[in-house]
Design a protein around this motif. Sequence first.
Motif, short mmCIF file in Angstrom:
data_model
loop_
_atom_site.label_atom_id
_atom_site.label_comp_id
_atom_site.label_asym_id
_atom_site.label_seq_id
_atom_site.Cartn_x
_atom_site.Cartn_y
_atom_site.Cartn_z
N HIS A 352 9.64 -2.67 14.21
CA HIS A 352 9.29 -3.81 14.72
C HIS A 352 8.64 -4.74 13.91
N VAL A 353 8.17 -4.21 12.74
CA VAL A 353 7.37 -5.19 11.91
C VAL A 353 8.18 -6.03 10.80
N PRO A 354 8.29 -7.44 11.25
CA PRO A 354 9.15 -8.12 10.27
C PRO A 354 8.64 -8.30 9.02
N GLY A 355 9.52 -8.27 8.06
CA GLY A 355 9.07 -8.49 6.61
C GLY A 355 8.17 -7.78 5.85
N GLY A 356 7.71 -6.81 6.23
CA GLY A 356 6.63 -5.80 5.68
C GLY A 356 7.23 -4.39 5.01
N LEU A 357 6.47 -3.87 4.25
CA LEU A 357 6.63 -2.77 3.70
C LEU A 357 5.86 -1.67 4.13
N TYR A 358 6.46 -0.69 4.77
CA TYR A 358 5.71 0.63 5.59
C TYR A 358 5.86 1.70 4.46
N LEU A 359 4.49 2.25 4.25
CA LEU A 359 4.07 3.31 3.43
C LEU A 359 3.44 4.31 4.23
N SER A 360 4.06 5.81 3.84
CA SER A 360 3.45 6.86 4.57
C SER A 360 3.08 7.76 3.45
N GLY A 361 2.67 8.86 3.94
CA GLY A 361 2.47 10.01 3.08
C GLY A 361 0.81 10.06 2.53
N SER A 362 0.45 10.94 1.67
CA SER A 362 -0.96 11.00 1.25
C SER A 362 -1.28 9.75 0.65
N ILE A 363 -2.62 9.75 0.65
CA ILE A 363 -3.45 8.18 0.31
C ILE A 363 -2.97 8.24 -1.23
N GLN A 364 -3.09 9.29 -2.31
CA GLN A 364 -2.59 9.25 -3.46
C GLN A 364 -1.29 8.71 -3.51
N GLN A 365 -0.41 9.27 -2.78
CA GLN A 365 1.20 8.71 -2.76
C GLN A 365 0.95 7.12 -2.76
N VAL A 366 0.34 6.70 -1.58
CA VAL A 366 0.36 5.39 -1.20
C VAL A 366 -0.08 4.58 -2.36
N VAL A 367 -1.26 4.93 -3.15
CA VAL A 367 -1.90 4.32 -4.32
C VAL A 367 -0.85 4.33 -5.44
N HIS A 368 -0.04 5.34 -5.62
CA HIS A 368 1.06 5.47 -6.64
C HIS A 368 1.97 4.48 -6.40
N GLU A 369 2.31 4.44 -5.05
CA GLU A 369 3.52 3.49 -4.83
C GLU A 369 3.20 2.03 -5.02
N LEU A 370 2.01 1.69 -4.39
CA LEU A 370 1.32 0.36 -4.81
C LEU A 370 1.18 0.02 -5.91
N ARG A 371 0.89 1.02 -6.95
CA ARG A 371 0.49 0.53 -8.28
C ARG A 371 2.01 0.36 -8.95
N GLN A 372 2.99 1.06 -8.40
CA GLN A 372 4.26 0.82 -8.90
C GLN A 372 4.71 -0.52 -8.56
N VAL A 373 4.66 -1.08 -7.27
CA VAL A 373 5.01 -2.14 -6.61
C VAL A 373 4.26 -3.37 -7.60
N MET A 374 3.07 -3.20 -8.03
CA MET A 374 2.29 -4.13 -8.90
C MET A 374 2.87 -4.44 -10.17
N GLN A 375 3.26 -3.01 -10.82
CA GLN A 375 3.80 -3.09 -12.28
C GLN A 375 5.21 -3.82 -12.02
N ASP A 376 6.07 -3.72 -10.93
CA ASP A 376 7.44 -4.32 -10.76
C ASP A 376 6.93 -5.93 -10.66
N TYR A 377 5.83 -6.08 -10.00
CA TYR A 377 5.57 -7.61 -9.95
C TYR A 377 5.10 -8.27 -11.26
N LEU A 378 4.27 -7.57 -12.03
CA LEU A 378 3.90 -8.03 -13.39
C LEU A 378 5.35 -7.96 -14.19
N ALA A 379 5.98 -7.11 -14.07
CA ALA A 379 7.35 -7.02 -15.01
C ALA A 379 8.18 -8.30 -14.30
N ARG A 380 8.19 -8.82 -13.39
CA ARG A 380 8.89 -9.82 -13.08
C ARG A 380 8.35 -11.27 -13.22
#
Length: 420
Positions: A352-380
Motif C-alpha cells: 500500500h506504500v506508493p513509490g517506496g522501496l521495502y527492505l527486510s531481513g537482518s540489519i546487516q542485510q539492510v545496510v548491505h542493500e542500502l550501500r548497493q543502492v548508494m553505489q548505483d546512485y553514485l555510478a549513475r
Amino acid sequence: MDRQSGHIKRPELERYSDSPLFNTKAVVQQTGVPAPTLRAWESRYAILSPERATNAYRLYSERDIALIRWLKERVDSGMAISQAVALWRHLEEEYQKTRQLQQLATELSDERRPAFRVALPLSSSPGPTGERDLQRDPQSRPAAAPAGSGASTTRPESSSPALYNIHRVQEELIDAFKCLDDIRAQRLLASLLALYPVEQVCAEVVTPVLWQVGYLWETGRLSVAIEHFASNFVRGFLTNLLYISVNENRGPLIICGCAPGEPHELAPLMLALLLRRAGMRTIYLGQSIEINSLLEVARELQPVMLCISVTMPAYVATLIDLARRLQELPEPRPLLVFGGQAFLYHSELANHVPGGLYLSGSIQQVVHELRQVMQDYLARGSGPTNSRGPARDSEAEVSGSPASGAALPPAPPTSSGLQP
C-alpha cells in the motif's frame, strides 16, 4: 490548503452532520454559491444529493455545505469545477483506502508484539542463541580496534570468561536489566566493544537481547518497567555510538527516522549508526517525524534516501501519507526506503506504500542493500547532490561529485565469522 506545503487537503466531511436541515436560500447565504450553480453541480456531477422536504424543496446538510465551500475555494483559486470535483473524488477515494488500512492495522495491533523485531528473521526463535564460544572458534578472532579509539585488542583483566560466549553474554545482560543494573550492563558492552566491532556486538548481542526482553515481556515474565529500562539503556548506548562515529560532511545524504506518530526508534537508530559506520553520510531524526517538517528538510537538504521505520501497524497509514506527499515534490526527490516490525508479520501492508522501496531481513542485510543502492546512485551520477559545509576548491568538488563515479569508503569489518 496547507499553507506551508501548498498541499490541498481533503475536506473533513465526517466532522459535520448529515441531517438535512437547510433550504437552498440558507445554503446560498452561507456559501455564496448561487442557487442555479448548486443545481448545475447537482445535475452534472452528482456530487450533491439533497433530500426533499414535504413541500418538494431541497434540504441540505452541514456536510453538504462544507463540501460546497471546499469546491468554491477551489474554483475561486482558478480551478475548473470539473477539476475540483475530480480532485475531491480522488481525495475521498484515497481517504477511504486509508480508513480501511487503519482498520486493518488496528486489528493487527491487538496482537501483542515486542517493540523491537527488526534484525532477526521470522524463523529465528526469540529465545537465546546457541552455545558458540568466541574464544574457541578459530575464525572468531577479535577485530582490531579503530586507531585512536583507545580500545585495547587484548582481553581486559577484569573481564569474566562469560564474555567469550555469546549465549552467556546475553544472559548476563538480561540479568543486569532485570536488576536495573546499568553499571553492570555498561561494563559488559564496553568489554565486548574493546574486542569486537560495533556491527558484531549489535547483531549478535544487542539485537537478540532486545528480542528476548520483548519475548519475556510478551509472555508475562518481565515487567513493563524492566522492558522500558532495557529499551532506554540500549537507546542511550546506540545514541552515544552514533555521535562518536565519524560522519561525512559532504556527498549524498541519507536521513533515518520513524514514521509520523511512531514512537519506537531503536531499529532506525541502529540503522543510522551502522550506515554511518559503513561510510555513508547519515542524519538521524528520531521518533514520530511530522510530515510537513520532514518534507521541508527534504526540500532543503535534498537527501538521496529517506529510511523510515514502522513498528506498529497503526502508523502504516501515516507512512502512506508521507509517501504520497513525497511523490508530489519536484525532482530530484529522495527515494523512500521503509521497513520494520509492522511489515514482518503482515507483509501485504507494504504493497500500500506508493513509490517506496521495502527492505527486510537482518540489519546487516539492510545496510548491505542500502550501500548497493548508494553505489548505483553514485555510478549513475544523478539525483540530489546537496552537500553541507564550507565551499571547497573546484578540483575537489569535481573529484568527489556523484557524476565522477566516486566510490563509497570501505565499510568497517562487520563480523568475525560468527554470523552466517
